[in-house]
Design an enzyme around this catalytic site. Structure first.
Site, PDB file in Angstrom:
ATOM      1  N   LYS A  37       0.825  -1.213   0.000  1.00 19.99           N
ATOM      2  CA  LYS A  37       0.000   0.000   0.000  1.00 19.99           C
ATOM      3  C   LYS A  37       0.858   1.262   0.000  1.00 19.99           C
ATOM      4  O   LYS A  37       0.429   2.304  -0.486  1.00 19.99           O
ATOM      5  CB  LYS A  37      -0.954   0.008   1.190  1.00 19.99           C
ATOM      6  N   ARG A 132      -6.551   2.463  17.197  1.00 18.93           N
ATOM      7  CA  ARG A 132      -7.101   2.320  15.867  1.00 18.93           C
ATOM      8  C   ARG A 132      -8.007   1.090  15.910  1.00 18.93           C
ATOM      9  O   ARG A 132      -8.848   0.985  16.791  1.00 18.93           O
ATOM     10  CB  ARG A 132      -5.994   2.222  14.799  1.00 18.93           C
TER      11      ARG A 132
END
Length: 362
Positions: A37, A132
């Site tokens: 990514k 997160r």
């Protein structure tokens, strides 16, 4: 297609970086997932990983995993971003394994895997304080594990993992890895077997491996920056992976203006094009250059590293990079090309721009 700004991709360095990360991980008993990514899953990175024997490729973007499936169909694909309900069909189609942080996600992935006549692997995420994704309460994670193990017909519980450093900036300490292993062993007690993976984070966990104090039961890392950019690891954590080279990705930009100018703006300072109020140092009249690339292209000018001594990045607007070239070692002129090494965040921006030229060095 314009010639500049241009991204140069050094395939020799990328392939060598894959080999170096594999060697480090294998020596430590760790399975590496090569995360793409950070370079937007460009084909060159996928090919480099495949050519050097990567067994798993990871991304948070379905489009990148689909590309990996087309280029390297035999490599396992890991979905890093916790799946949303609307993504269930695509996740099961293009990914072999997913990171999951809710019972609801297990339910819709199980249903979709059944529709596609597949067995889908899952790693349950524990939130160890980075805030997160992940289960906050261990008992809730255990209940989800029991569901995946005993009630879901089309899921395989592959392991337990965590993420550290991406949001809350929490360091990967020995204590945090001990905590992760405790969670995983609690799950193992509940389901009556050993998990395949205990996934201890990403590149920010590499310092533990290099220091040889990673918990021996942590056997998987999701590594992106460590083999793509290799700058954050050195600049922030002050360590390097033996054999990994920087500058596999280089940004090249063309100089479009050179003038002697004041180093301090003239007039009332308000805010820049992005709403920020910058600060400046008055250094008198200096030779300055403008390179034709800007924040829209690479995000953060302060993260760029000029690859020539004596060139300094002063800042940038959307489309222009301001350089101090007073001390440059060569006499620069309009039309010359300047090169920059990039950190992880720069590489994410540059590789995502379709209007940036690409130069592949084999």
């Amino acid at each position: 297609m314009r010639q500049y700004p241009r991204l140069t991709v050094d395939m020799k360095k990328l392939r060598g970086n894959v080999r170096a990360v594999k060697k480090l991980c294998e020596n430590a008993g760790i399975f590496p997932a090569f995360v793409i990514k950070g370079c937007n899953g460009i084909p060159e990175a996928i090919r480099a990983a495949a050519e050097e024997g990567a067994e798993m490729i990871g991304s948070s973007r379905l489009e990148q995993l689909r590309r990996a499936k087309e280029i390297a169909p035999d490599i396992e694909r890991l979905m890093l971003r916790i799946p949303a309900p609307s993504e269930a069909a695509d996740v099961v189609e293009v990914a072999d394994i997913s990171l999951v942080s809710s019972l609801e996600a297990l339910e819709f992935l199980d249903t979709e895997a059944g529709k596609q006549h597949k067995k889908h692997q899952v790693i349950l995420m524990a939130d160890l304080g980075d805030l997160r994704e992940g289960f906050w309460e261990t008992d809730q994670l255990v209940q989800a594990a029991i569901y995946a193990e005993q009630k879901a017909d089309n899921l395989i519980l592959a392991g337990v993992g965590t993420n550290l450093g991406c949001y809350g900036a929490i360091d990967v300490t020995v204590e945090k890895m001990d905590e992760l292993v405790q969670v995983a062993e609690t799950v193992e007690s509940a389901i009556g077997r050993r998990l395949k993976y205990i996934s201890g984070g990403g590149t920010t966990s590499i310092p533990r491996v290099l220091a040889k104090d990673m918990h021996p039961r942590v056997n998987m890392l999701r590594i992106g920056e460590g083999w793509l950019s290799a700058r954050d690891l050195e600049d922030i954590w002050h360590c390097t992976i033996p054999g990994v080279e920087k500058n596999a990705f280089i940004l090249e930009a063309e100089i479009s203006e050179i003038r002697d100018k004041a180093s301090y703006p003239q007039g009332v300072i308000k805010c820049d094009a992005f709403g920020n109020v910058p600060t400046y140092e008055d250094r008198g009249i200096r030779k300055r250059a403008i390179a034709s690339a800007g924040k829209v292209d690479y995000g953060y000018p302060e993260m760029l590293e000029p690859l020539e001594e004596g060139i300094e990045v002063l800042g940038a607007s959307s489309d222009h990079t301001l350089l101090d070239i007073q001390e440059a070692k060569r006499e620069l002129k309009i039309g010359d090309i300047v090169k920059f090494g990039m950190k992880y965040a720069n590489t994410v921006f540059v590789t995502g721009r379709e209007d940036i030229a690409k130069n592949i060095i084999e």
